[in-house]
Design a protein around this motif. Structure first.
Motif, PDB file in Angstrom:
ATOM      1  N   HIS A   1      58.720  -4.905 -47.244  1.00  0.00           N
ATOM      2  CA  HIS A   1      57.419  -4.260 -47.127  1.00  0.00           C
ATOM      3  C   HIS A   1      57.530  -3.099 -46.153  1.00  0.00           C
ATOM      4  N   LEU A   2      56.525  -2.237 -46.187  1.00  0.00           N
ATOM      5  CA  LEU A   2      56.463  -1.050 -45.346  1.00  0.00           C
ATOM      6  C   LEU A   2      55.425  -1.306 -44.265  1.00  0.00           C
ATOM      7  N   ALA A   3      55.819  -1.139 -42.998  1.00  0.00           N
ATOM      8  CA  ALA A   3      54.922  -1.439 -41.889  1.00  0.00           C
ATOM      9  C   ALA A   3      55.302  -0.569 -40.694  1.00  0.00           C
ATOM     10  N   LEU A   4      54.558  -0.717 -39.631  1.00  0.00           N
ATOM     11  CA  LEU A   4      54.874  -0.023 -38.389  1.00  0.00           C
ATOM     12  C   LEU A   4      55.893  -0.844 -37.598  1.00  0.00           C
ATOM     13  N   PRO A   5      56.718  -0.187 -36.775  1.00  0.00           N
ATOM     14  CA  PRO A   5      57.681  -0.939 -35.957  1.00  0.00           C
ATOM     15  C   PRO A   5      56.971  -1.827 -34.950  1.00  0.00           C
TER      16      PRO A   5
ATOM     17  N   GLU B   1      50.650  -5.532 -44.492  1.00  0.00           N
ATOM     18  CA  GLU B   1      50.483  -6.155 -43.181  1.00  0.00           C
ATOM     19  C   GLU B   1      49.198  -5.657 -42.521  1.00  0.00           C
ATOM     20  N   GLY B   2      48.271  -6.564 -42.272  1.00  0.00           N
ATOM     21  CA  GLY B   2      46.979  -6.208 -41.707  1.00  0.00           C
ATOM     22  C   GLY B   2      47.070  -5.532 -40.350  1.00  0.00           C
ATOM     23  N   ARG B   3      48.032  -5.936 -39.525  1.00  0.00           N
ATOM     24  CA  ARG B   3      48.183  -5.326 -38.194  1.00  0.00           C
ATOM     25  C   ARG B   3      48.499  -3.841 -38.311  1.00  0.00           C
ATOM     26  N   SER B   4      49.404  -3.497 -39.220  1.00  0.00           N
ATOM     27  CA  SER B   4      49.767  -2.091 -39.401  1.00  0.00           C
ATOM     28  C   SER B   4      48.597  -1.287 -39.944  1.00  0.00           C
ATOM     29  N   ILE B   5      47.858  -1.855 -40.882  1.00  0.00           N
ATOM     30  CA  ILE B   5      46.705  -1.157 -41.456  1.00  0.00           C
ATOM     31  C   ILE B   5      45.666  -0.880 -40.372  1.00  0.00           C
ATOM     32  N   ALA B   6      45.351  -1.880 -39.564  1.00  0.00           N
ATOM     33  CA  ALA B   6      44.385  -1.679 -38.478  1.00  0.00           C
ATOM     34  C   ALA B   6      44.879  -0.618 -37.500  1.00  0.00           C
ATOM     35  N   ALA B   7      46.158  -0.663 -37.156  1.00  0.00           N
ATOM     36  CA  ALA B   7      46.718   0.287 -36.188  1.00  0.00           C
ATOM     37  C   ALA B   7      46.665   1.715 -36.706  1.00  0.00           C
ATOM     38  N   LEU B   8      46.943   1.916 -37.988  1.00  0.00           N
ATOM     39  CA  LEU B   8      46.886   3.258 -38.567  1.00  0.00           C
ATOM     40  C   LEU B   8      45.482   3.843 -38.469  1.00  0.00           C
ATOM     41  N   PHE B   9      44.475   3.045 -38.746  1.00  0.00           N
ATOM     42  CA  PHE B   9      43.109   3.547 -38.657  1.00  0.00           C
ATOM     43  C   PHE B   9      42.690   3.784 -37.209  1.00  0.00           C
ATOM     44  N   LEU B  10      43.099   2.915 -36.294  1.00  0.00           N
ATOM     45  CA  LEU B  10      42.799   3.151 -34.871  1.00  0.00           C
ATOM     46  C   LEU B  10      43.460   4.440 -34.386  1.00  0.00           C
ATOM     47  N   ALA B  11      44.706   4.660 -34.777  1.00  0.00           N
ATOM     48  CA  ALA B  11      45.415   5.875 -34.373  1.00  0.00           C
ATOM     49  C   ALA B  11      44.710   7.114 -34.923  1.00  0.00           C
ATOM     50  N   ARG B  12      44.332   7.057 -36.190  1.00  0.00           N
ATOM     51  CA  ARG B  12      43.635   8.200 -36.785  1.00  0.00           C
ATOM     52  C   ARG B  12      42.342   8.510 -36.036  1.00  0.00           C
ATOM     53  N   GLU B  13      41.590   7.470 -35.682  1.00  0.00           N
ATOM     54  CA  GLU B  13      40.327   7.681 -34.964  1.00  0.00           C
ATOM     55  C   GLU B  13      40.565   8.232 -33.564  1.00  0.00           C
ATOM     56  N   TRP B  14      41.593   7.749 -32.876  1.00  0.00           N
ATOM     57  CA  TRP B  14      41.893   8.252 -31.527  1.00  0.00           C
ATOM     58  C   TRP B  14      42.308   9.722 -31.593  1.00  0.00           C
ATOM     59  N   LEU B  15      43.149  10.067 -32.555  1.00  0.00           N
ATOM     60  CA  LEU B  15      43.598  11.452 -32.688  1.00  0.00           C
ATOM     61  C   LEU B  15      42.443  12.391 -33.028  1.00  0.00           C
ATOM     62  N   ALA B  16      41.429  11.883 -33.718  1.00  0.00           N
ATOM     63  CA  ALA B  16      40.252  12.690 -34.058  1.00  0.00           C
ATOM     64  C   ALA B  16      39.228  12.722 -32.925  1.00  0.00           C
ATOM     65  N   GLY B  17      39.520  12.027 -31.818  1.00  0.00           N
ATOM     66  CA  GLY B  17      38.605  12.012 -30.681  1.00  0.00           C
ATOM     67  C   GLY B  17      37.425  11.079 -30.840  1.00  0.00           C
ATOM     68  N   ARG B  18      37.515  10.142 -31.775  1.00  0.00           N
ATOM     69  CA  ARG B  18      36.394   9.231 -32.029  1.00  0.00           C
ATOM     70  C   ARG B  18      36.613   7.828 -31.474  1.00  0.00           C
TER      71      ARG B  18
ATOM     72  N   SER C   1      45.609   6.363 -49.001  1.00  0.00           N
ATOM     73  CA  SER C   1      46.509   6.075 -50.128  1.00  0.00           C
ATOM     74  C   SER C   1      47.702   5.235 -49.671  1.00  0.00           C
ATOM     75  N   LEU C   2      48.129   5.417 -48.422  1.00  0.00           N
ATOM     76  CA  LEU C   2      49.224   4.608 -47.879  1.00  0.00           C
ATOM     77  C   LEU C   2      48.852   3.132 -47.859  1.00  0.00           C
ATOM     78  N   VAL C   3      47.683   2.808 -47.304  1.00  0.00           N
ATOM     79  CA  VAL C   3      47.330   1.390 -47.151  1.00  0.00           C
ATOM     80  C   VAL C   3      46.988   0.730 -48.479  1.00  0.00           C
ATOM     81  N   MET C   4      46.775   1.524 -49.537  1.00  0.00           N
ATOM     82  CA  MET C   4      46.503   0.945 -50.850  1.00  0.00           C
ATOM     83  C   MET C   4      47.776   0.683 -51.642  1.00  0.00           C
ATOM     84  N   ARG C   5      48.924   1.094 -51.122  1.00  0.00           N
ATOM     85  CA  ARG C   5      50.186   0.825 -51.823  1.00  0.00           C
ATOM     86  C   ARG C   5      50.471  -0.681 -51.810  1.00  0.00           C
ATOM     87  N   PRO C   6      51.071  -1.199 -52.877  1.00  0.00           N
ATOM     88  CA  PRO C   6      51.365  -2.641 -52.903  1.00  0.00           C
ATOM     89  C   PRO C   6      52.393  -3.077 -51.860  1.00  0.00           C
TER      90      PRO C   6
END
Length: 198
Positions: free
Chosen positions: A72-76, A164-181, A155-160
């Motif tokens: 599977h594809l996930a964050l380190p 891993e739920g932890r990686s999906i949550a982290a990607l969205f948190l990172a995106r929100e932090w980078l956007a200043g939200r 589109s990344l998190v919708m790939r089969p």
């Protein structure tokens, strides 16, 4: 806010190399009693890293996961070693799994994996201003590093192969932090290591 139940008995019912299971007897504020089992954590914890190669490229790893018996594809990610703080552990794991160190690290949030029956949690850390440095890790085979545009995270998190739920949550948190939200009180940390890791 409800009153927390009282623990009146706790016993370890199973133990393995990785896990300990405790049986916990509780009495709730209304007098009801229940017995629960939970998986207990051991050691100082774990980190999951969102490494940014540039402002729009996140680095993921493809590795085998025995829980799903597939790649599977996930964050380190990895355990915090004795004597390390979570940011030191994040930088070490990044070097072991991805082949980069980070000049800047930001703790985003600690999340629990399944709070209904697990004590385990993981600390999410954003890493950027990367430089090439590889440390030997404990992986049984080489890990494939996969760059992906952070702007296309949906589109990344919708790939089969991204499950891993932890990686999906982290990607969205990172995106929100980078956007200043995502307001945070912890500062950005710059490790004292030089560019070449010395």
């Amino acid at each position: 806010m409800p009153t927390k139940p009282t623990i009146f008995k706790r016993a370890t019912v199973a133990r393995s190399r990785l896990f300990r299971a405790d049986e916990i007897q509780l009495r709730f504020s209304n007098g009801e009693q229940r017995t629960y089992e939970k998986l207990c954590s051991g050691g100082p914890g774990a980190v999951l890293i969102v490494p940014l190669l540039d402002e729009n490229t996140v680095l993921l790893v493809r590795e085998y996961a025995v829980g799903i018996e597939d790649y599977h594809l996930a964050l380190p990610k990895g355990a915090i070693d004795a004597g390390e703080d979570l940011l030191q552990a994040a930088n070490r794991e990044l070097k072991e799994e991805v082949g980069y160190g980070a000049r800047k690290l930001q703790f985003l949030k600690k999340i629990n994996l399944s709070p209904a029956y697990m004590e385990h949690g993981i600390n999410i850390v954003l890493a950027w201003d990367l430089y090439a440095e590889r440390l030997e890790g404990d992986e049984p085979e080489p890990i494939e590093v996969v760059p992906f545009p952070l702007a296309d995270v949906l589109s990344l998190v919708m790939r089969p192969d991204v499950c891993e739920g932890r990686s999906i949550a982290a990607l969205f948190l990172a995106r929100e932090w980078l956007a200043g939200r995502l307001p945070l009180t912890s500062p950005v940390v710059t490790p004292e290591a030089s560019v070449d890791g010395q």
